[in-house]
Design an enzyme around this catalytic site. Structure first.
Site, PDB file in Angstrom:
ATOM      1  N   SER A 301       3.092  -9.407   7.895  1.00 27.39           N
ATOM      2  CA  SER A 301       4.476  -9.309   7.784  1.00 27.39           C
ATOM      3  C   SER A 301       4.858  -8.868   6.439  1.00 27.39           C
ATOM      4  O   SER A 301       4.661  -7.550   6.052  1.00 27.39           O
ATOM      5  CB  SER A 301       5.205 -10.469   7.983  1.00 27.39           C
ATOM      6  OG  SER A 301       6.410 -10.383   8.177  1.00 27.39           O
ATOM      7  N   ASP A 312       1.104   4.058   1.422  1.00 25.87           N
ATOM      8  CA  ASP A 312       1.481   5.807   1.611  1.00 25.87           C
ATOM      9  C   ASP A 312       1.939   6.237   0.517  1.00 25.87           C
ATOM     10  O   ASP A 312       1.903   7.636   0.484  1.00 25.87           O
ATOM     11  CB  ASP A 312       2.872   5.107   2.521  1.00 25.87           C
ATOM     12  CG  ASP A 312       2.497   4.910   4.051  1.00 25.87           C
ATOM     13  OD1 ASP A 312       1.211   4.910   4.381  1.00 25.87           O
ATOM     14  OD2 ASP A 312       3.426   4.688   4.790  1.00 25.87           O
ATOM     15  N   LYS A 326       1.504  -7.625  12.305  1.00 22.44           N
ATOM     16  CA  LYS A 326       3.107  -8.335  12.509  1.00 22.44           C
ATOM     17  C   LYS A 326       4.117  -7.193  12.033  1.00 22.44           C
ATOM     18  O   LYS A 326       4.362  -7.691  10.563  1.00 22.44           O
ATOM     19  CB  LYS A 326       3.114  -9.604  11.974  1.00 22.44           C
ATOM     20  CG  LYS A 326       4.504 -10.134  12.629  1.00 22.44           C
ATOM     21  CD  LYS A 326       5.149 -11.366  11.975  1.00 22.44           C
ATOM     22  CE  LYS A 326       6.374 -11.787  12.518  1.00 22.44           C
ATOM     23  NZ  LYS A 326       7.382 -11.012  12.219  1.00 22.44           N
TER      24      LYS A 326
END
Length: 443
Positions: A301, A312, A326
């Site tokens: 999460s 990224d 998740k």
């Protein structure tokens, strides 16, 4: 006081309620939901008929309020593993937990096949000291069978006065016989960030994302950098292993600490106008120092939001094993004096537009942890994809991965590899990360 909508669920935290990451997304009711079909009303009449028959004919007089609460919880838990009803007490407990202090055993749990599954024990808590491991299945609580209980009911049974004992019966993969573990309840004070100097590297471990996390991270980074000295500091290791998640705004703040610009995460609901994007503000508190983030099968999460954002943007190298996966947002919807519901309302996406739901974050450098002989084959997590009723992935689903951290840092394969990379003792093409401006969205 918790804001009306600000949490995103990562699993249930034993002793308080649920580890949540509240999203700040407004609750939206679609037109289709307002226009219930005739068949829907017929089904509601059916529910009323069954309710009245139970009240009048059940062998013992039932509790009407309990019947309704169970029906509501059954409806919500049938949606996915992370939606549920919270009684007024559970809601209050959850609010306490997000502040970082609660009573209980100190384990993050979820429900799997009718049993309570340990996502991970929290560092330096009674459960961790008693030997509870990630992946353990709790089958009995003080001799009472867990099968048939809801997650909230099981959590409630494991609560109790401080300094009282509880016996949990554990089914552990690789063990032929169940294990009875006695745990003494205590006040669980979550120090969500710990740090130390590893000679010329700053090591910061984040165990969960509560209201103190960003402040703790900032203090840890500043203190280790000061103690090591600017001229000697090789970089930082941020350890998110076995971190089950927590508050979304804290995950955003932690990501922002290392970024000067760009999107951190976006959340997308059922309707197009529900999309929200969260962006970094100028200012990298590490002043561009190299960063390696450790993840494993217990990283879920909010910790996946941080890892995904820095991966990224090529700001950090992710090292370890595939994360939990998740990628859904749970909004806490208060019901006044009747508690609240935790409802899955959106999925979250990394800056490059990837959903990690039931797939996880794939590390830039995969590093398996060396296991003691007695634990070989027993510490794999099944991940989100292994939870019954989970939201389907966008693309191929992936299982979980290893979730073991040795107690002695000298035996920690992943940490030692990160330290060697920062010091230049070992080299890898993924470290330091090379910026790919074409693949990272800009503001």
């Amino acid at each position: 006081m918790i804001r009306k909508a600000s949490l995103l669920l990562a699993g249930a935290l034993l002793g308080a309620a649920a580890v949540t990451t509240l999203s700040q997304m407004p609750f939206h009711v679609s037109g289709a939901a307002n226009a219930a079909a005739t068949d829907t009303y017929r089904q509601l009449n059916l529910f009323g008929d069954v309710f009245e028959r139970v009240r009048s004919d059940y062998v013992e007089v039932p509790d009407d309020a309990q019947l309704i609460e169970s029906a509501i919880n059954g409806m919500l838990t049938s949606l996915d593993p992370h939606s549920s009803y919270m009684s007024p007490k559970s809601f209050r407990d959850m609010q306490v937990q997000t502040r970082g202090e609660f009573g209980g055993l100190g384990i993050e749990v979820t429900m799997e096949d009718g049993l309570v599954k340990v996502v991970s024990p929290i560092d330096e808590t009674p459960a961790a000291k008693a030997g509870v491991l990630a992946g353990d299945l709790i089958t009995y609580i003080d001799g009472e069978q867990v099968q048939g209980l809801t997650l909230n009911e099981a959590v409630e049974k494991m609560r109790g006065p401080v300094n009282t004992d509880i016996v949990v019966t554990i089914r552990r993969e690789g063990q032929t016989q169940p294990l009875d573990i006695t745990i003494t309840r205590d006040i669980i004070r979550i120090r969500s960030v710990r740090w130390r100097e590893e000679d010329d590297v700053g090591y910061v471990r984040v165990t969960q994302f509560n209201e103190q996390t960003f402040d703790g991270l900032k203090k840890g980074l500043e203190e280790t950098a000061k103690n090591i000295g600017e001229e000697n500091l090789k970089g930082f290791v941020i350890d998110l292993r076995n971190n089950p998640g927590g508050l979304l705004d804290q995950a955003i703040a932690v990501s922002d600490a290392f970024l000067d610009r760009g999107e951190i995460v976006s959340t997308r609901g059922r309707e197009a106008d529900e999309t929200q994007r969260y962006n970094a503000r100028a200012g990298d508190i590490t002043e561009g120092k190299p960063v390696i983030i450790l993840v494993n099968g217990g990283s879920a999460s909010a910790s996946e939001i941080v890892a995904g954002a820095l991966q990224d943007h090529r700001r950090a190298t992710i090292l370890g094993t595939r994360s939990f996966g998740k990628g859904s947002v749970q909004t806490i919807i208060p019901l006044g004096a009747n508690g609240a519901i935790r409802l899955t309302t959106a999925r979250y996406y990394t800056p490059s537009g990837n959903s990690i739901q039931a797939k996880g974050i794939v590390p830039d450098i995969e590093a398996l942890q060396e296991l003691p002989e007695e634990l070989v084959g027993r510490v794999e997590t099944r991940g989100e994809a292994g939870l019954r009723g989970h939201l389907e992935a966008e693309g191929e689903e992936q299982s979980g991965s290893q979730a073991y951290i040795p107690p002695d840092p000298e035996d920690d394969t992943q940490l030692n590899l990160a330290l060697d990379l920062l010091r230049g003792v070992q080299v890898n093409s993924a470290f330091p990360p090379i910026a790919d401006t074409a693949s990272v969205p800009k503001n």
